[in-house]
Design a protein around this motif. Structure first.
Motif, PDB file in Angstrom:
ATOM      1  N   GLU A  21      -9.797 138.936  37.827  1.00 31.43           N
ATOM      2  CA  GLU A  21      -9.304 139.459  36.548  1.00 31.43           C
ATOM      3  C   GLU A  21     -10.095 140.690  36.115  1.00 31.43           C
ATOM      4  O   GLU A  21      -9.518 141.658  35.625  1.00 31.43           O
ATOM      5  N   ARG A  22     -11.405 140.670  36.308  1.00 31.01           N
ATOM      6  CA  ARG A  22     -12.242 141.810  35.928  1.00 31.01           C
ATOM      7  C   ARG A  22     -11.852 143.052  36.738  1.00 31.01           C
ATOM      8  O   ARG A  22     -11.652 144.129  36.190  1.00 31.01           O
ATOM      9  N   GLU A  23     -11.767 142.899  38.051  1.00 33.79           N
ATOM     10  CA  GLU A  23     -11.392 144.025  38.910  1.00 33.79           C
ATOM     11  C   GLU A  23     -10.010 144.559  38.546  1.00 33.79           C
ATOM     12  O   GLU A  23      -9.795 145.769  38.506  1.00 33.79           O
ATOM     13  N   THR A  24      -9.092 143.642  38.280  1.00 29.36           N
ATOM     14  CA  THR A  24      -7.730 144.042  37.932  1.00 29.36           C
ATOM     15  C   THR A  24      -7.719 144.806  36.616  1.00 29.36           C
ATOM     16  O   THR A  24      -7.057 145.845  36.496  1.00 29.36           O
ATOM     17  N   ALA A  25      -8.462 144.317  35.632  1.00 29.20           N
ATOM     18  CA  ALA A  25      -8.545 144.998  34.333  1.00 29.20           C
ATOM     19  C   ALA A  25      -9.102 146.408  34.493  1.00 29.20           C
ATOM     20  O   ALA A  25      -8.576 147.364  33.907  1.00 29.20           O
ATOM     21  N   LEU A  26     -10.140 146.551  35.284  1.00 23.73           N
ATOM     22  CA  LEU A  26     -10.754 147.868  35.481  1.00 23.73           C
ATOM     23  C   LEU A  26      -9.805 148.821  36.208  1.00 23.73           C
ATOM     24  O   LEU A  26      -9.755 150.013  35.886  1.00 23.73           O
ATOM     25  N   ALA A  55      -2.670 150.475  29.706  1.00 27.80           N
ATOM     26  CA  ALA A  55      -3.750 150.076  28.802  1.00 27.80           C
ATOM     27  C   ALA A  55      -3.552 148.621  28.360  1.00 27.80           C
ATOM     28  O   ALA A  55      -4.512 147.836  28.322  1.00 27.80           O
ATOM     29  N   ARG A  56      -2.314 148.254  28.034  1.00 29.80           N
ATOM     30  CA  ARG A  56      -2.035 146.861  27.652  1.00 29.80           C
ATOM     31  C   ARG A  56      -2.363 145.907  28.798  1.00 29.80           C
ATOM     32  O   ARG A  56      -2.946 144.838  28.574  1.00 29.80           O
ATOM     33  N   GLU A  57      -1.997 146.290  29.998  1.00 31.96           N
ATOM     34  CA  GLU A  57      -2.312 145.451  31.160  1.00 31.96           C
ATOM     35  C   GLU A  57      -3.824 145.274  31.308  1.00 31.96           C
ATOM     36  O   GLU A  57      -4.306 144.176  31.587  1.00 31.96           O
ATOM     37  N   ALA A  58      -4.552 146.361  31.138  1.00 34.48           N
ATOM     38  CA  ALA A  58      -6.013 146.293  31.243  1.00 34.48           C
ATOM     39  C   ALA A  58      -6.575 145.302  30.237  1.00 34.48           C
ATOM     40  O   ALA A  58      -7.415 144.457  30.582  1.00 34.48           O
ATOM     41  N   LEU A  59      -6.125 145.378  29.001  1.00 34.46           N
ATOM     42  CA  LEU A  59      -6.634 144.494  27.959  1.00 34.46           C
ATOM     43  C   LEU A  59      -6.219 143.041  28.200  1.00 34.46           C
ATOM     44  O   LEU A  59      -7.017 142.120  27.966  1.00 34.46           O
ATOM     45  N   GLU A  60      -5.007 142.845  28.680  1.00 37.48           N
ATOM     46  CA  GLU A  60      -4.553 141.474  28.973  1.00 37.48           C
ATOM     47  C   GLU A  60      -5.408 140.841  30.070  1.00 37.48           C
ATOM     48  O   GLU A  60      -5.839 139.692  29.944  1.00 37.48           O
ATOM     49  N   HIS A  61      -5.642 141.580  31.132  1.00 40.95           N
ATOM     50  CA  HIS A  61      -6.466 141.034  32.212  1.00 40.95           C
ATOM     51  C   HIS A  61      -7.919 140.891  31.770  1.00 40.95           C
ATOM     52  O   HIS A  61      -8.589 139.923  32.129  1.00 40.95           O
ATOM     53  N   ALA A  63      -8.956 140.121  28.871  1.00 36.19           N
ATOM     54  CA  ALA A  63      -9.065 138.931  28.016  1.00 36.19           C
ATOM     55  C   ALA A  63      -9.176 137.654  28.841  1.00 36.19           C
ATOM     56  O   ALA A  63      -9.713 136.649  28.361  1.00 36.19           O
ATOM     57  N   GLN A  64      -8.695 137.686  30.068  1.00 39.01           N
ATOM     58  CA  GLN A  64      -8.744 136.506  30.931  1.00 39.01           C
ATOM     59  C   GLN A  64     -10.111 136.278  31.573  1.00 39.01           C
ATOM     60  O   GLN A  64     -10.352 135.228  32.161  1.00 39.01           O
ATOM     61  N   VAL A  65     -10.995 137.241  31.437  1.00 38.82           N
ATOM     62  CA  VAL A  65     -12.310 137.134  32.076  1.00 38.82           C
ATOM     63  C   VAL A  65     -13.146 136.026  31.436  1.00 38.82           C
ATOM     64  O   VAL A  65     -13.935 135.374  32.109  1.00 38.82           O
ATOM     65  N   GLY A  66     -12.974 135.803  30.142  1.00 40.13           N
ATOM     66  CA  GLY A  66     -13.686 134.712  29.486  1.00 40.13           C
ATOM     67  C   GLY A  66     -15.141 135.016  29.193  1.00 40.13           C
ATOM     68  O   GLY A  66     -15.990 134.127  29.274  1.00 40.13           O
ATOM     69  N   ASP A  67     -15.432 136.252  28.844  1.00 39.47           N
ATOM     70  CA  ASP A  67     -16.819 136.631  28.539  1.00 39.47           C
ATOM     71  C   ASP A  67     -17.012 136.895  27.042  1.00 39.47           C
ATOM     72  O   ASP A  67     -17.802 137.726  26.647  1.00 39.47           O
ATOM     73  N   ARG A  68     -16.252 136.172  26.245  1.00 40.46           N
ATOM     74  CA  ARG A  68     -16.321 136.281  24.777  1.00 40.46           C
ATOM     75  C   ARG A  68     -15.929 137.662  24.270  1.00 40.46           C
ATOM     76  O   ARG A  68     -16.439 138.141  23.270  1.00 40.46           O
ATOM     77  N   GLY A  69     -15.056 138.323  25.002  1.00 37.89           N
ATOM     78  CA  GLY A  69     -14.535 139.606  24.564  1.00 37.89           C
ATOM     79  C   GLY A  69     -15.368 140.813  24.933  1.00 37.89           C
ATOM     80  O   GLY A  69     -15.022 141.931  24.542  1.00 37.89           O
ATOM     81  N   ASN A  70     -16.436 140.625  25.683  1.00 36.25           N
ATOM     82  CA  ASN A  70     -17.292 141.769  26.049  1.00 36.25           C
ATOM     83  C   ASN A  70     -16.530 142.811  26.856  1.00 36.25           C
ATOM     84  O   ASN A  70     -16.595 144.006  26.558  1.00 36.25           O
ATOM     85  N   LEU A  71     -15.811 142.365  27.882  1.00 37.66           N
ATOM     86  CA  LEU A  71     -15.072 143.324  28.703  1.00 37.66           C
ATOM     87  C   LEU A  71     -13.956 143.976  27.889  1.00 37.66           C
ATOM     88  O   LEU A  71     -13.737 145.181  27.998  1.00 37.66           O
ATOM     89  N   VAL A  72     -13.290 143.200  27.053  1.00 39.64           N
ATOM     90  CA  VAL A  72     -12.219 143.767  26.226  1.00 39.64           C
ATOM     91  C   VAL A  72     -12.783 144.870  25.336  1.00 39.64           C
ATOM     92  O   VAL A  72     -12.178 145.935  25.189  1.00 39.64           O
ATOM     93  N   GLY A  73     -13.963 144.644  24.763  1.00 39.87           N
ATOM     94  CA  GLY A  73     -14.603 145.674  23.940  1.00 39.87           C
ATOM     95  C   GLY A  73     -14.909 146.928  24.733  1.00 39.87           C
ATOM     96  O   GLY A  73     -14.681 148.051  24.261  1.00 39.87           O
ATOM     97  N   GLU A  74     -15.431 146.746  25.949  1.00 40.10           N
ATOM     98  CA  GLU A  74     -15.717 147.895  26.818  1.00 40.10           C
ATOM     99  C   GLU A  74     -14.436 148.635  27.182  1.00 40.10           C
ATOM    100  O   GLU A  74     -14.398 149.872  27.171  1.00 40.10           O
ATOM    101  N   LEU A  75     -13.407 147.884  27.516  1.00 37.76           N
ATOM    102  CA  LEU A  75     -12.130 148.497  27.880  1.00 37.76           C
ATOM    103  C   LEU A  75     -11.534 149.252  26.703  1.00 37.76           C
ATOM    104  O   LEU A  75     -11.033 150.365  26.862  1.00 37.76           O
ATOM    105  N   GLN A  76     -11.593 148.640  25.519  1.00 38.65           N
ATOM    106  CA  GLN A  76     -11.026 149.291  24.335  1.00 38.65           C
ATOM    107  C   GLN A  76     -11.739 150.607  24.056  1.00 38.65           C
ATOM    108  O   GLN A  76     -11.096 151.610  23.761  1.00 38.65           O
ATOM    109  N   ALA A  77     -13.058 150.611  24.180  1.00 39.16           N
ATOM    110  CA  ALA A  77     -13.814 151.849  23.972  1.00 39.16           C
ATOM    111  C   ALA A  77     -13.430 152.902  25.011  1.00 39.16           C
ATOM    112  O   ALA A  77     -13.237 154.081  24.683  1.00 39.16           O
TER     113      ALA A  77
END
Length: 87
Positions: A21-26, A55-61, A63-77
């Motif tokens: 999920e992380r690789e896919t999001a990136l 961008a939506r796909e990145a955020l969706e994937h 969110a599946q990482v399960g790191d309390r939103g850390n990756l989502v925050g990085e992606l959003q920035a």
């Protein structure tokens, strides 16, 4: 057996769901970034539409990482910077 199917089978045996999920999001975020750049360079709306879809796909994937939103925050920035927004 098609190569892509073989690669997928190998990947799911070798990597955790979180890693996939992380690789896919990136990857989706990188695609979105490239499309935002194409939109800036060409002014064509189709690039902006693709960028927002990616961008939506990145955020969706992300969110599946399960790191309390850390990756989502990085992606959003990252996506905000790609859009030209200051954050």
């Amino acid at each position: 057996m098609p190569t892509h199917r073989y690669d997928a089978h190998r990947e799911i045996r070798a990597k955790s769901d979180r890693a996939i999920e992380r690789e896919t999001a990136l990857k989706w975020a990188a695609r979105a970034d490239a499309c935002y750049q194409q939109h800036r360079e060409t002014g064509l709306t189709r690039w902006l539409i693709r960028a927002e879809d990616y961008a939506r796909e990145a955020l969706e994937h992300g969110a599946q990482v399960g790191d309390r939103g850390n990756l989502v925050g990085e992606l959003q920035a990252r996506l905000d910077r790609a859009r030209g927004k200051k954050r």
